[in-house]
Motif scaffolding. Sequence first.
Motif, PDB file in Angstrom:
ATOM      1  N   UNK A  86       0.739  -1.491  -0.012  1.00  0.00           N
ATOM      2  CA  UNK A  86       0.194  -0.047   0.225  1.00  0.00           C
ATOM      3  C   UNK A  86       0.674   1.958  -0.406  1.00  0.00           C
ATOM      4  N   UNK A  87       0.976   1.644  -1.308  1.00  0.00           N
ATOM      5  CA  UNK A  87       2.920   2.590  -1.081  1.00  0.00           C
ATOM      6  C   UNK A  87       2.102   3.817  -1.747  1.00  0.00           C
ATOM      7  N   UNK A  88       2.233   4.914  -0.077  1.00  0.00           N
ATOM      8  CA  UNK A  88       2.836   5.511  -0.368  1.00  0.00           C
ATOM      9  C   UNK A  88       3.589   6.831  -1.553  1.00  0.00           C
ATOM     10  N   UNK A  89       2.402   7.820  -1.996  1.00  0.00           N
ATOM     11  CA  UNK A  89       3.094   8.053  -3.586  1.00  0.00           C
ATOM     12  C   UNK A  89       3.422   9.466  -3.111  1.00  0.00           C
ATOM     13  N   UNK A  90       4.319  10.186  -4.137  1.00  0.00           N
ATOM     14  CA  UNK A  90       4.266  11.516  -4.422  1.00  0.00           C
ATOM     15  C   UNK A  90       4.200  12.405  -5.289  1.00  0.00           C
ATOM     16  N   UNK A  91       4.161  13.123  -5.881  1.00  0.00           N
ATOM     17  CA  UNK A  91       4.737  14.121  -6.267  1.00  0.00           C
ATOM     18  C   UNK A  91       5.775  14.876  -6.869  1.00  0.00           C
ATOM     19  N   UNK A  92       6.649  15.724  -7.325  1.00  0.00           N
ATOM     20  CA  UNK A  92       7.685  16.543  -7.290  1.00  0.00           C
ATOM     21  C   UNK A  92       7.789  17.330  -8.027  1.00  0.00           C
ATOM     22  N   UNK A  93       7.289  18.774  -7.767  1.00  0.00           N
ATOM     23  CA  UNK A  93       6.853  19.947  -8.277  1.00  0.00           C
ATOM     24  C   UNK A  93       7.887  21.175  -8.092  1.00  0.00           C
ATOM     25  N   UNK A  94       8.292  21.677  -9.284  1.00  0.00           N
ATOM     26  CA  UNK A  94       8.589  22.469  -9.347  1.00  0.00           C
ATOM     27  C   UNK A  94       8.538  24.144  -8.678  1.00  0.00           C
ATOM     28  N   UNK A  95       9.042  25.261  -7.712  1.00  0.00           N
ATOM     29  CA  UNK A  95       8.311  26.531  -7.385  1.00  0.00           C
ATOM     30  C   UNK A  95       9.530  27.302  -7.268  1.00  0.00           C
ATOM     31  N   UNK A  96       9.259  28.647  -8.270  1.00  0.00           N
ATOM     32  CA  UNK A  96      10.526  29.375  -7.985  1.00  0.00           C
ATOM     33  C   UNK A  96       9.723  30.535  -7.192  1.00  0.00           C
ATOM     34  N   UNK A  97      10.780  31.717  -6.702  1.00  0.00           N
ATOM     35  CA  UNK A  97      10.195  32.645  -6.184  1.00  0.00           C
ATOM     36  C   UNK A  97       8.676  33.334  -7.257  1.00  0.00           C
ATOM     37  N   UNK A 118       1.388  -3.494  -7.682  1.00  0.00           N
ATOM     38  CA  UNK A 118       0.879  -4.528  -8.228  1.00  0.00           C
ATOM     39  C   UNK A 118      -0.104  -4.849  -6.559  1.00  0.00           C
ATOM     40  N   UNK A 119       0.833  -4.012  -5.996  1.00  0.00           N
ATOM     41  CA  UNK A 119      -0.311  -3.587  -4.209  1.00  0.00           C
ATOM     42  C   UNK A 119      -0.465  -2.649  -4.680  1.00  0.00           C
ATOM     43  N   UNK A 120      -0.765  -2.184  -5.271  1.00  0.00           N
ATOM     44  CA  UNK A 120      -2.317  -0.413  -5.280  1.00  0.00           C
ATOM     45  C   UNK A 120      -2.992  -1.303  -6.257  1.00  0.00           C
ATOM     46  N   UNK A 121      -3.082  -2.069  -7.336  1.00  0.00           N
ATOM     47  CA  UNK A 121      -4.469  -2.832  -7.928  1.00  0.00           C
ATOM     48  C   UNK A 121      -4.618  -3.109  -6.603  1.00  0.00           C
ATOM     49  N   UNK A 122      -3.913  -4.714  -5.887  1.00  0.00           N
ATOM     50  CA  UNK A 122      -4.991  -5.166  -4.518  1.00  0.00           C
ATOM     51  C   UNK A 122      -5.638  -4.253  -3.682  1.00  0.00           C
ATOM     52  N   UNK A 124      -6.798  -1.263  -3.875  1.00  0.00           N
ATOM     53  CA  UNK A 124      -7.728  -0.325  -4.795  1.00  0.00           C
ATOM     54  C   UNK A 124      -8.576  -0.692  -5.399  1.00  0.00           C
ATOM     55  N   UNK A 125      -8.405  -2.214  -5.394  1.00  0.00           N
ATOM     56  CA  UNK A 125      -9.502  -2.679  -6.272  1.00  0.00           C
ATOM     57  C   UNK A 125      -9.176  -2.386  -7.938  1.00  0.00           C
ATOM     58  N   UNK A 126      -8.846  -1.795  -8.083  1.00  0.00           N
ATOM     59  CA  UNK A 126      -9.001  -0.504  -9.633  1.00  0.00           C
ATOM     60  C   UNK A 126      -7.705  -0.226 -10.734  1.00  0.00           C
ATOM     61  N   UNK A 127      -7.176  -2.515 -10.781  1.00  0.00           N
ATOM     62  CA  UNK A 127      -6.029  -2.487 -11.406  1.00  0.00           C
ATOM     63  C   UNK A 127      -5.798  -1.527 -12.754  1.00  0.00           C
ATOM     64  N   UNK A 128      -6.569  -0.715 -13.106  1.00  0.00           N
ATOM     65  CA  UNK A 128      -5.847   0.397 -14.220  1.00  0.00           C
ATOM     66  C   UNK A 128      -6.031   1.661 -14.006  1.00  0.00           C
ATOM     67  N   UNK A 129      -6.354   1.877 -12.925  1.00  0.00           N
ATOM     68  CA  UNK A 129      -6.116   3.088 -12.285  1.00  0.00           C
ATOM     69  C   UNK A 129      -4.333   3.191 -12.024  1.00  0.00           C
ATOM     70  N   UNK A 130      -4.329   1.578 -11.389  1.00  0.00           N
ATOM     71  CA  UNK A 130      -2.937   1.691 -10.982  1.00  0.00           C
ATOM     72  C   UNK A 130      -2.331   1.754 -11.743  1.00  0.00           C
ATOM     73  N   UNK A 131      -1.963   0.536 -12.962  1.00  0.00           N
ATOM     74  CA  UNK A 131      -1.677   0.812 -14.396  1.00  0.00           C
ATOM     75  C   UNK A 131      -1.741   2.061 -14.759  1.00  0.00           C
ATOM     76  N   UNK A 132      -2.549   3.154 -14.999  1.00  0.00           N
ATOM     77  CA  UNK A 132      -2.412   3.941 -15.620  1.00  0.00           C
ATOM     78  C   UNK A 132      -1.205   5.384 -15.067  1.00  0.00           C
ATOM     79  N   UNK A 133      -1.227   4.770 -13.729  1.00  0.00           N
ATOM     80  CA  UNK A 133      -0.683   5.413 -12.582  1.00  0.00           C
ATOM     81  C   UNK A 133       1.483   4.890 -13.298  1.00  0.00           C
ATOM     82  N   UNK A 134       1.672   4.157 -12.989  1.00  0.00           N
ATOM     83  CA  UNK A 134       3.027   3.380 -13.316  1.00  0.00           C
ATOM     84  C   UNK A 134       2.940   3.443 -14.864  1.00  0.00           C
ATOM     85  N   UNK A 135       2.897   3.830 -15.939  1.00  0.00           N
ATOM     86  CA  UNK A 135       3.182   4.193 -16.873  1.00  0.00           C
ATOM     87  C   UNK A 135       3.117   5.602 -16.840  1.00  0.00           C
ATOM     88  N   UNK A 136       2.249   6.614 -16.616  1.00  0.00           N
ATOM     89  CA  UNK A 136       2.447   8.215 -16.423  1.00  0.00           C
ATOM     90  C   UNK A 136       4.228   8.504 -16.111  1.00  0.00           C
TER      91      UNK A 136
END
Length: 344
Positions: A86-97, A118-122, A124-136
């Motif tokens: 059940x992984x914690x996922x993060x985004x990394x975003x730039x932000x200048x002054x 695979x863990x995110x699929x299990x 959330x019960x939503x394989x499409x979402x997990x695979x979509x996030x990984x390809x991104x």
Amino acid sequence: MAPRRYVFDFDDPEGGGRDLLGGKGVGLAEMTQLGVPVPAGFTITTDACRDWLRAKEVPAGLDDQVDAHIRALEERTGKRFGDPDDPLLVSVRSGAAVSMPGMMDTILNLGLTDVAADGLTRTTGNERFARDSYRRLIQMFGEVVDGIDGHRFESTLADMKSSRGASQDTDLTADDLVELIDRYKRIYRDETGSDFPQDAREQLRRAIRAVFDSWTNPRAQVYRRAHDIPDDLGTAVNVVQMVFGNKGDTSGTGVCFTRDPSTGEAGLYGEFLVNAQGEDVVAGIRTPEPLERLRDLIPEAFEQLLDTMRCLEAHYKDMQDIEFTIEDGRLYLLQTRTAKRTAA
């Protein structure tokens, strides 16, 4: 001598100002303190970026401070970064002054690996979402961190859609996305000579350095020259708990203004996409819908967005330009900044 402080949580009462935290970081911190719904996270300061660019090595203490803030984020969310189940996922975003829209880089879904997907699929019960996030993730990481030409990923996606008779990304099935991930990983291996990294901490460390380096990319340099922005400001880096607009029909992402930038008239002005992540709106790969449609599709989030827009305009006493995500009907704000108007 204690190492310099480089990292501030969004809810840190001692948070630095705009010069230290950048526009995005200071906005996230202020919104957190106002009680606006914002994902948890922290900002790595512009000092760290300047020290990195000067020495081309990681400033002393930075990695340890980031690790400590990741542990705090794990405690807050009840998830572990790099966890296979059940992984914690993060985004990394730039932000200048100084706002430099679209000039520097963002990476979403950091922390996903083969086993974590695979863990995110299990969980959330939503394989499409997990695979979509990984390809991104593979595409964004490949482009931003390793400099792979994004056209290679985009043409592979277009070929897949064509062969499946799919008009939109969202028409691809989970099985299609599994195959797409394999193709993306082959592109990554071809271009870099190594496999896509399967260690979440390595992904995060490399992403942070890549965002620092994006301050000196050619398009950012041209933008700064055109707008008389000094070269020595550096960018902050925001590490934010992922909220997902691509989970299905009660999720989405969008941008809006608190009033019409052409007339100054109060009202609904913006657009959104259902079942999408933020980059989809900017990239123009699907046609967004007007904000009014959100009232019919996800009414609770729509009402919350209206309240939040009023709250932010009253607080800043100026028109705001807002980015938001809705995950399973729940609203989160990812950014607010003073909006640009037309000359009139």
